[in-house]
Design a protein around this motif. Structure first.
Motif, PDB file in Angstrom:
ATOM      1  N   SER A  49      10.975  20.151  93.523  1.00 51.69           N
ATOM      2  CA  SER A  49      12.047  21.150  93.472  1.00 51.69           C
ATOM      3  C   SER A  49      12.395  21.433  92.019  1.00 51.69           C
ATOM      4  N   LEU A  50      12.826  22.670  91.770  1.00 49.95           N
ATOM      5  CA  LEU A  50      13.214  23.135  90.436  1.00 49.95           C
ATOM      6  C   LEU A  50      14.562  23.827  90.572  1.00 49.95           C
ATOM      7  N   GLU A  51      15.619  23.167  90.137  1.00 44.15           N
ATOM      8  CA  GLU A  51      16.973  23.710  90.255  1.00 44.15           C
ATOM      9  C   GLU A  51      17.439  24.177  88.885  1.00 44.15           C
ATOM     10  N   ARG A  52      17.735  25.469  88.792  1.00 39.83           N
ATOM     11  CA  ARG A  52      18.111  26.054  87.499  1.00 39.83           C
ATOM     12  C   ARG A  52      19.623  26.024  87.294  1.00 39.83           C
ATOM     13  N   VAL A 101      21.769  23.971  85.803  1.00 39.41           N
ATOM     14  CA  VAL A 101      22.511  22.767  86.180  1.00 39.41           C
ATOM     15  C   VAL A 101      23.348  22.202  85.026  1.00 39.41           C
ATOM     16  N   CYS A 145      17.162  23.007  83.769  1.00 41.54           N
ATOM     17  CA  CYS A 145      16.453  22.823  85.040  1.00 41.54           C
ATOM     18  C   CYS A 145      16.455  21.346  85.401  1.00 41.54           C
ATOM     19  N   LEU A 146      16.821  21.052  86.623  1.00 41.42           N
ATOM     20  CA  LEU A 146      16.670  19.706  87.166  1.00 41.42           C
ATOM     21  C   LEU A 146      15.402  19.722  88.008  1.00 41.42           C
ATOM     22  N   LYS A 198      12.432  17.791  90.175  1.00 41.75           N
ATOM     23  CA  LYS A 198      12.188  16.590  90.976  1.00 41.75           C
ATOM     24  C   LYS A 198      10.756  16.604  91.482  1.00 41.75           C
ATOM     25  N   HIS A 225      13.097  12.230  88.808  1.00 39.83           N
ATOM     26  CA  HIS A 225      14.050  13.305  88.537  1.00 39.83           C
ATOM     27  C   HIS A 225      14.265  13.421  87.033  1.00 39.83           C
ATOM     28  N   GLY A 273       9.375  21.186  84.325  1.00 40.08           N
ATOM     29  CA  GLY A 273      10.765  21.619  84.283  1.00 40.08           C
ATOM     30  C   GLY A 273      11.152  22.229  82.946  1.00 40.08           C
ATOM     31  N   GLN A 303       7.351  27.572  90.065  1.00 40.24           N
ATOM     32  CA  GLN A 303       8.049  28.092  88.894  1.00 40.24           C
ATOM     33  C   GLN A 303       8.355  29.583  89.054  1.00 40.24           C
ATOM     34  N   ALA A 350      11.174  30.031  91.334  1.00 35.64           N
ATOM     35  CA  ALA A 350      12.432  29.545  90.770  1.00 35.64           C
ATOM     36  C   ALA A 350      13.061  30.559  89.823  1.00 35.64           C
TER      37      ALA A 350
END
Length: 237
Positions: free
Chosen positions: A15-18, A20, A28-29, A31, A36, A132, A232, A235
Motif C-alpha cells: 500500500s502507498l498512502e500519500r 501522511v 508517503c507511508l 507498506k 512500513h 515510497g 504508484q 496512488a
C-alpha cells in the motif's frame, strides 16, 4: 511452500498512502507486508554548496530505522555520532534511484531531501523505501508546480525496487525477514517504469549463484516492479 504461503512470484500486500505528514511538501507511508516506511520529501530553495552556480538541483536521501522497528531495540545511530555503513549504503541507493528519473536541470538550483524512516521492519526496507520515496518526491514536485515554483515537473519516469532471492533452491520474489535471513542468494533490483536498470545488488550467502539463476531473479524482479509501478500510478492519479 514459502513461510508466508505466497506463490514464488507473489508480492506481499503493498500500500502507498500519500499526504501522511502534515508539514512535508510530499509524503508517503509505504507498506510491503509488515515492513512500513515513512517517506517525506522536503524542499530547500538552494542546492548544496558544491553545486551552486551550475544551474541544476540535487536530490538526496536519508534513511533511519526506529529503535523498535525490529524485534529487539536498536540504538539510535545519532548516539554513536555517525551513520553505519549499511545506512550510508541505503541512503546513497535511494538518492541514486531518484536522481536517475529526474531532470536535475529542470529542478533549478534547489535541493530536495527525501527522509525514509523505517517504522517497522520485516525485510526489504530499502526496496520499500525506494518505492515510497518516488511517491513522496512526485508529490513534492507537484506541490512546487502548484505554487508556480516550477512550470512543469522534472520527473522523467517512475522508479521502484523489489528484492528477490533463492531459498531452498527456489527463486522467489519480495523476501520477508524469515526468507531473507536464510536465503542462499539475496538480491535487490531498482528498475524504472520504462524497464531500465538503475541498480542490481546480488549476494551469495552460501554457494555461488549462476548466470541462469541471476536471469531468473531478474525476470521475477521485472514482474514485481511492473506491479509496483502500477500501484504508484494509481496512488498519484
Amino acid at each position: 511452500m514459502r513461510p508466508s504461503k505466497r506463490a514464488a512470484d507473489e508480492l506481499r500486500p503493498v500500500s502507498l498512502e500519500r499526504g501522511v505528514a502534515r508539514y512535508a511538501e510530499g509524503s508517503c507511508l509505504v507498506k510491503f507486508g509488515d515492513t512500513h516506511v515513512l517517506c517525506t520529501a522536503s524542499l530547500e530553495d538552494k542546492p548544496p554548496m558544491w553545486l551552486r552556480g551550475q544551474g541544476r538541483g540535487w536530490i538526496t536521501a536519508e534513511y533511519a530505522m526506529l529503535p523498535r522497528a525490529t524485534a529487539t531495540r536498536t540504538k539510535r545511530e545519532v548516539t554513536s555520532g555517525k551513520p553505519s555503513g549499511r545506512t550510508q549504503e541505503i541512503q546513497r541507493l535511494i538518492g541514486r534511484s531518484l536522481r536517475a528519473v529526474v531532470d536535475l536541470a529542470g529542478l533549478g538550483e534547489r535541493q530536495i531531501t527525501v527522509d525514509c524512516d523505517v517504522l517497522q521492519a520485516d525485510g526489504g526496507t530499502r526496496t520499500a523505501a525506494v518505492t515510497g520515496a518516488w511517491v513522496a518526491l512526485h508529490d513534492c514536485l507537484r506541490w512546487m508546480c502548484g505554487r508556480s515554483i516550477l512550470k512543469t515537473s522534472p520527473i522523467r519516469d517512475q522508479v521502484a525496487a523489489v528484492s528477490c532471492g533463492i531459498t531452498k533452491g527456489l527463486a522467489v520474489l519480495d523476501l520477508d525477514y524469515a526468507e531473507d535471513s536464510t536465503a542462499e542468494t539475496d538480491a535487490n533490483f531498482v528498475i524504472t517504469g520504462r524497464g531500465g536498470l538503475v541498480e542490481v545488488q546480488g549476494t551469495a550467502e552460501g554457494a555461488p549463484f549462476t548466470e541462469a539463476q541471476l536471469t531468473e531473479l531478474l525476470v521475477l524482479a521485472r514482474s514485481g516492479v511492473a506491479r509496483l509501478i502500477e500501484l504508484q500510478k494509481r496512488a498519484v492519479a
